[in-house]
Design a protein around this motif. Sequence first.
Motif, mmCIF file in Angstrom:
data_model
loop_
_atom_site.group_PDB
_atom_site.id
_atom_site.type_symbol
_atom_site.label_atom_id
_atom_site.label_comp_id
_atom_site.label_asym_id
_atom_site.label_seq_id
_atom_site.Cartn_x
_atom_site.Cartn_y
_atom_site.Cartn_z
ATOM 1 N N LEU A 151 -3.952 6.048 5.798
ATOM 2 C CA LEU A 151 -4.084 4.715 5.221
ATOM 3 C C LEU A 151 -4.693 3.717 6.199
ATOM 4 O O LEU A 151 -4.786 2.530 5.914
ATOM 5 N N VAL A 173 0.833 -1.201 0.000
ATOM 6 C CA VAL A 173 0.000 0.000 0.000
ATOM 7 C C VAL A 173 0.870 1.255 0.000
ATOM 8 O O VAL A 173 0.669 2.169 -0.808
ATOM 9 N N THR A 174 1.836 1.306 0.927
ATOM 10 C CA THR A 174 2.614 2.544 1.085
ATOM 11 C C THR A 174 3.522 2.840 -0.095
ATOM 12 O O THR A 174 3.692 4.007 -0.451
ATOM 13 N N TYR A 227 1.515 4.468 -2.940
ATOM 14 C CA TYR A 227 0.855 5.662 -2.421
ATOM 15 C C TYR A 227 1.844 6.812 -2.250
ATOM 16 O O TYR A 227 1.614 7.924 -2.732
ATOM 17 N N PHE A 228 2.963 6.543 -1.576
ATOM 18 C CA PHE A 228 3.910 7.630 -1.321
ATOM 19 C C PHE A 228 4.729 8.001 -2.552
ATOM 20 O O PHE A 228 5.143 9.158 -2.695
ATOM 21 N N GLY A 232 -4.640 13.682 3.304
ATOM 22 C CA GLY A 232 -3.924 12.415 3.437
ATOM 23 C C GLY A 232 -2.429 12.611 3.563
ATOM 24 O O GLY A 232 -1.965 13.568 4.170
ATOM 25 N N ARG A 276 2.383 10.356 -4.439
ATOM 26 C CA ARG A 276 2.267 11.669 -3.796
ATOM 27 C C ARG A 276 3.447 12.581 -4.113
ATOM 28 O O ARG A 276 3.360 13.788 -3.922
#
Length: 163
Positions: free
Chosen positions: A92, A70-71, A74-75, A86, A78
Motif C-alpha cells: 500500500l 485504506v487498510t 483493503y484487508f 500484495g 482480502r
Amino acid sequence: MSNVNESRADQVALLKNLLKTNNRAVSYAAWAAAFTTGSTYVRDLVANEIDALSELEKRDVEFAVARMGVTNPYFVARQFVSVGAGGSLEALNFRGFPQLDVQDDAAYHHACVAVSLINGGYVCLRSHVTQLQAAGVSDQDIDVTMRIAAACHSLKILGTLPE
C-alpha cells in the motif's frame, strides 16, 4: 413521528460521559471518530466537550484516519478473495510506523481502533487492540474508545435526520 432529539439522547449522554475523561487517548479516539464520520454534527458535539487537538496531535489523528481509510477495506476484502500479490502495508506504499513519528503510540492506536470500528475494518481493529493490550493498556480503556466510536457512528446517522 418520533422526536429525533429524544432518539439520540442516550448516545449524546454516553459520548459526553465518556469524554469527561479528557486524556490524550480519549481525545485521539474522539477526534478520529469525528473526522471519520465526516459529520459536522458529531464534530460539534466533540468540540463542545473536549479541547481541540494541537497541530502535532491533529497530524497523528489524521494519519490514523487516512491509513485506516485504506487498510480497513483493503484487508477486509482480502479475507474474501485469494490474490497472490500484495497483502501488506508495503504493497500500500505505507511508511513504517516508526517513520510516522507520532506523539503518543498508544493514543495513535486508540485513534486507529475508533476508525477501524466505524469503518468495519475488523482485521485492523484486532491488530490495534492487540497492540494496546501488549502495551499494557487496560481493557476498560480500550472499551471506552470502542464506545466513543460506536456512539459517534450512531450520532452520524441520527444527525442526518431532520429535527
